[in-house]
Design a protein around this motif. Structure first.
Motif, short mmCIF file in Angstrom:
data_model
loop_
_atom_site.label_atom_id
_atom_site.label_comp_id
_atom_site.label_asym_id
_atom_site.label_seq_id
_atom_site.Cartn_x
_atom_site.Cartn_y
_atom_site.Cartn_z
N PRO A 112 2.75 104.07 58.60
CA PRO A 112 1.39 104.13 58.04
C PRO A 112 0.99 105.54 57.65
O PRO A 112 1.35 106.52 58.30
CB PRO A 112 0.53 103.62 59.21
N LEU A 113 0.22 105.60 56.56
CA LEU A 113 -0.33 106.88 56.11
C LEU A 113 -1.67 107.12 56.79
O LEU A 113 -2.36 106.18 57.17
CB LEU A 113 -0.55 106.82 54.59
N PRO A 114 -2.05 108.39 56.89
CA PRO A 114 -3.44 108.67 57.27
C PRO A 114 -4.31 108.39 56.05
O PRO A 114 -3.93 108.75 54.93
CB PRO A 114 -3.40 110.17 57.60
N GLU A 118 -6.91 113.61 51.01
CA GLU A 118 -5.69 114.34 50.67
C GLU A 118 -4.54 113.37 50.38
O GLU A 118 -3.85 113.48 49.37
CB GLU A 118 -5.32 115.25 51.85
N ALA A 119 -4.36 112.39 51.28
CA ALA A 119 -3.27 111.41 51.09
C ALA A 119 -3.52 110.56 49.85
O ALA A 119 -2.59 110.25 49.09
CB ALA A 119 -3.15 110.53 52.33
N SER A 145 0.61 97.61 60.55
CA SER A 145 0.72 98.88 61.26
C SER A 145 0.32 98.71 62.71
O SER A 145 -0.39 97.78 63.08
CB SER A 145 -0.09 99.97 60.57
N TYR A 146 0.82 99.63 63.52
CA TYR A 146 0.62 99.55 64.98
C TYR A 146 -0.20 100.71 65.49
O TYR A 146 -0.71 100.66 66.59
CB TYR A 146 1.99 99.47 65.68
N VAL A 147 -0.29 101.79 64.70
CA VAL A 147 -1.11 102.93 65.13
C VAL A 147 -2.13 103.28 64.04
O VAL A 147 -1.94 102.99 62.86
CB VAL A 147 -0.26 104.20 65.44
N ARG A 148 -3.21 103.91 64.51
CA ARG A 148 -4.25 104.39 63.62
C ARG A 148 -4.46 105.87 63.96
O ARG A 148 -4.40 106.26 65.14
CB ARG A 148 -5.54 103.61 63.90
N TYR A 149 -4.70 106.68 62.93
CA TYR A 149 -4.82 108.12 63.15
C TYR A 149 -6.28 108.53 63.27
O TYR A 149 -7.14 108.04 62.53
CB TYR A 149 -4.20 108.88 61.98
N ALA A 150 -6.52 109.49 64.16
CA ALA A 150 -7.87 110.01 64.33
C ALA A 150 -8.38 110.64 63.04
O ALA A 150 -9.58 110.62 62.76
CB ALA A 150 -7.88 111.04 65.47
N GLU A 151 -7.47 111.20 62.24
CA GLU A 151 -7.93 111.94 61.05
C GLU A 151 -8.29 111.04 59.86
O GLU A 151 -8.80 111.55 58.86
CB GLU A 151 -6.85 112.93 60.63
N ASN A 184 -4.35 94.37 65.55
CA ASN A 184 -3.94 95.62 66.20
C ASN A 184 -5.05 96.67 66.18
O ASN A 184 -5.19 97.44 67.13
CB ASN A 184 -2.69 96.18 65.52
N HIS A 185 -5.79 96.72 65.09
CA HIS A 185 -6.78 97.79 64.94
C HIS A 185 -8.22 97.28 65.05
O HIS A 185 -9.15 98.03 64.80
CB HIS A 185 -6.58 98.51 63.61
N GLU A 186 -8.35 96.03 65.39
CA GLU A 186 -9.67 95.48 65.72
C GLU A 186 -10.67 95.60 64.58
O GLU A 186 -11.77 96.11 64.73
CB GLU A 186 -10.19 96.16 67.01
N LEU B 4 -0.70 116.27 55.72
CA LEU B 4 0.20 115.13 55.53
C LEU B 4 1.64 115.49 55.90
O LEU B 4 2.34 114.73 56.56
CB LEU B 4 0.12 114.67 54.07
N ARG B 25 -2.61 112.62 67.60
CA ARG B 25 -3.27 112.16 66.37
C ARG B 25 -3.62 110.68 66.40
O ARG B 25 -4.31 110.18 65.51
CB ARG B 25 -2.31 112.31 65.18
N VAL B 26 -3.06 109.96 67.38
CA VAL B 26 -3.12 108.50 67.37
C VAL B 26 -4.18 108.01 68.35
O VAL B 26 -4.36 108.59 69.42
CB VAL B 26 -1.73 107.92 67.71
N LEU B 27 -4.85 106.91 67.95
CA LEU B 27 -5.96 106.39 68.77
C LEU B 27 -5.47 105.26 69.67
O LEU B 27 -4.64 104.45 69.27
CB LEU B 27 -7.05 105.86 67.84
N LEU B 37 1.85 101.50 71.57
CA LEU B 37 1.89 101.25 70.13
C LEU B 37 2.91 102.15 69.44
O LEU B 37 3.66 101.70 68.56
CB LEU B 37 0.49 101.47 69.54
N TYR B 41 7.31 101.65 67.09
CA TYR B 41 8.04 102.29 65.99
C TYR B 41 9.37 102.86 66.46
O TYR B 41 10.41 102.69 65.81
CB TYR B 41 7.19 103.41 65.36
#
Ligand SMILES: [Fe+2]
Lengths: 280, 264
Positions: A112-114, A118-119, A145-151, A184-186, B4, B25-27, B37, B41
């Motif tokens: 997954p991308l943030p 910028e992305a 996706s399984y993770v989400r980024y804070a940014e 996964n990300h609710e 990025l 960085r991950v929540l 999670l 990966y």
């Protein structure tokens, strides 16, 4: 605009089914070939690809474009893709909204991308270059996706919708992936669907997954579940008769089972779209 | 684009097992912590590449058994990460890796099996060509033979193996995993691998030393009289050598491994 009666239903092309696909034309409207599987010099994969292409329309679906990577675009890969597209003459060419490697190393996963400005600017520029190179518009697919980024500043659906407009690319909407990522990300999967511009959606994926309790993994090794069928009907109400297919990559069942599962997609589409006000 | 690049570098490092700077960085979610999670990966990365090696190297798996094969595969993944868009090519350095890396270098039959299985795969999806037939070559004028050179089909592979990997490979499904034994040869044995039909599997057979020498000369571009000269070292007379050369040429043509012939 495609009429409901002309709506086309496809399957992923898997080598386990080559013979039956060739022997029983007419059960499936089109096939999706995985581009990388046919980026070889010769031999059985290309013999079957050419043979099945004679009887069926095809689309090409890649996993290694790595449109979101910070590495330079792989021009060798793009040249191979362009050559394969010239051979297959696919209706569409698609890949995923993700990155698949870094610094020359291919991680062979849809990462997954943030969802940042910028992305978005980066991916939009690359999509334009890819479309110029291939001489055609591409479809980008939302990934599980399984993770989400804070940014991340945008939601995935805001990012995908904005990208399609800014880069002038189309969308391959994977309804199962929306379902998986929503769990996964609710988030609400219907909010995702409601945010996607209908004119951009040119293909739909359906697939099964593995539920781990705390999260869902997009394994493509089970039939499509009921909740995903329900979400599919929701998507059809918004997007209309978009060509739809089922992906199966593991625990591959007999061909007849997948044809029967595809019948369910046909029935749901008919029931959802063939209402009096939409049938015209 | 700095943020990025950094994120992607950290993700790659996480997948490949180094320090976990990505974690910050991950929540977390309501249901799952981010470590669970992130592990999805990392686990999938290894499993996908191990599966690719399993597909390419069933003989090695039969020799090593699942646990040892897994250990070997993970060592290879760490040393030779994939650098190709297609996972098809991921395993290409395995034989060389096994040959020089402890503890695998201590069982050289494994490297021979890997060499053999990779060659089978290369022959399987090498470029298609229309091989030269005996009838076509028979149409060459008599004076052509003094300078006649052969070219070979892209699916041809030629190996020298010190272990009976091909024989063992044929037994790979008949023994419990981990119990496939590979006997040593007295010396190196030469093998010819090719694909008889465009949509077929690769085939293989061993070659006598004189055939291997003749093939090497032909692959090196030697004209037909030179191939006869190579064979005369193995034959009682010049006539016998010429006869053997004609026989080998016929066998190569019938197998479909000769792509073309040129003279003059
Ligand atoms: Fe998909």
């Amino acid at each position: 605009m495609t009429k409901v009666a002309d709506m086309q239903f496809g399957l992923g092309l898997r080598h386990q089914h080559y013979q039956e696909i060739a022997d029983q034309p007419g059960q499936v409207d089109w096939f999706e070939a995985l581009s990388e599987n046919y980026m070889v010099a010769g031999g059985r994969p290309l013999v079957w690809l050419d043979r099945i292409r004679r009887d069926y329309p095809m689309v090409l679906h890649g996993v290694s474009l790595s449109i979101g990577a910070s590495d330079p675009l792989d021009l060798d890969y793009l040249a191979q893709l362009k050559a394969l597209a010239a051979r297959v003459e696919p209706r569409v060419v698609s890949d995923h909204l993700c990155f698949t490697g870094h610094a020359g190393i291919n991680l062979h996963d849809l990462l997954p991308l943030p969802y940042t400005e910028e992305a978005l600017a980066h991916v939009a520029t690359r999509v334009a270059r890819v479309q110029d190179f291939l001489g055609r518009r591409i479809l980008l697919e939302n990934v599980s996706s399984y993770v989400r980024y804070a940014e991340s500043q945008l939601s995935e659906w805001e990012f995908l919708a904005a990208l399609s407009e800014r880069a002038d690319c189309d969308i391959l909407l994977d309804v199962n992936n929306i379902y998986v990522s929503a769990f996964n990300h609710e988030f609400d999967p219907r909010a995702y669907i409601a945010a996607i511009p209908p004119a951009r959606v040119k293909q739909i994926h359906l697939a099964g997954h593995s539920h781990m309790g705390t999260h869902i993994i997009d394994t493509h090794d089970h039939p499509v579940i009921d909740d995903v069928w329900t979400l599919y009907a929701e998507a059809l109400r918004r997007f209309g008769p978009v060509p739809t297919m089922i992906e199966r990559d593991d625990d591959i069942p007999p061909y007849a089972d997948l044809v029967a599962e595809l019948e369910r997609a046909r029935r749901i589409a008919a029931a959802t779209l063939m209402t009096p006000e939409k049938a015209a | 684009m700095n943020a990025l690049v950094t994120l992607q570098a950290e993700f790659s490092a996480w997948m490949r097992g180094s320090a976990d700077t990505l974690r910050a960085r991950v929540l977390d979610t309501e249901k799952a912590d981010r470590d669970t999670l992130l592990r999805v990966y990392r686990d999938a990365y290894a499993l996908r590449l191990i599966e690719a090696l399993t597909t390419d190297y069933p003989g090695l798996l039969a020799m090593a058994g699942p646990a040892e094969f897994d250990m070997m595969a993970r060592a290879y993944i760490a040393a030779h990460p994939s650098r190709h868009p297609s996972v098809r090519w991921f395993g290409r350095d395995l034989a060389d890796f096994l040959a020089v890396t402890p503890p695998f270098a201590g069982t050289p039959d494994a490297a021979d099996m890997a060499r053999f299985e990779w060659a089978l795969g290369e022959a399987f999806d090498a470029a298609d060509t229309e091989p030269l037939t005996f009838e076509q070559l028979a149409g060459a004028p008599p004076e052509a033979w003094a300078t006649l050179r052969l070219s070979f089909v892209p699916a041809l592979r030629r190996l020298s193996l010190s272990y009976q990997a091909p024989q063992a490979w044929q037994r790979r499904d008949t023994v419990p995993p981990g119990e496939l034994d590979v006997s040593a040869e007295d010396g190196a044995v030469d093998w010819l691998i090719w694909r008889p039909a465009a949509d077929g599997d690769a085939q293989f057979r061993s070659m006598a030393p004189d055939e291997a020498a003749a093939l090497d000369a032909a692959l090196g571009g030697a004209p037909f009289p030179e191939i006869c000269a190579v064979l005369s070292a193995y034959a009682d007379s010049a006539e016998a050598a010429a006869e053997r050369a004609a026989g080998l040429l016929r066998a190569w043509l019938d197998a479909g491994v000769v792509d073309d012939a040129a003279w003059g």
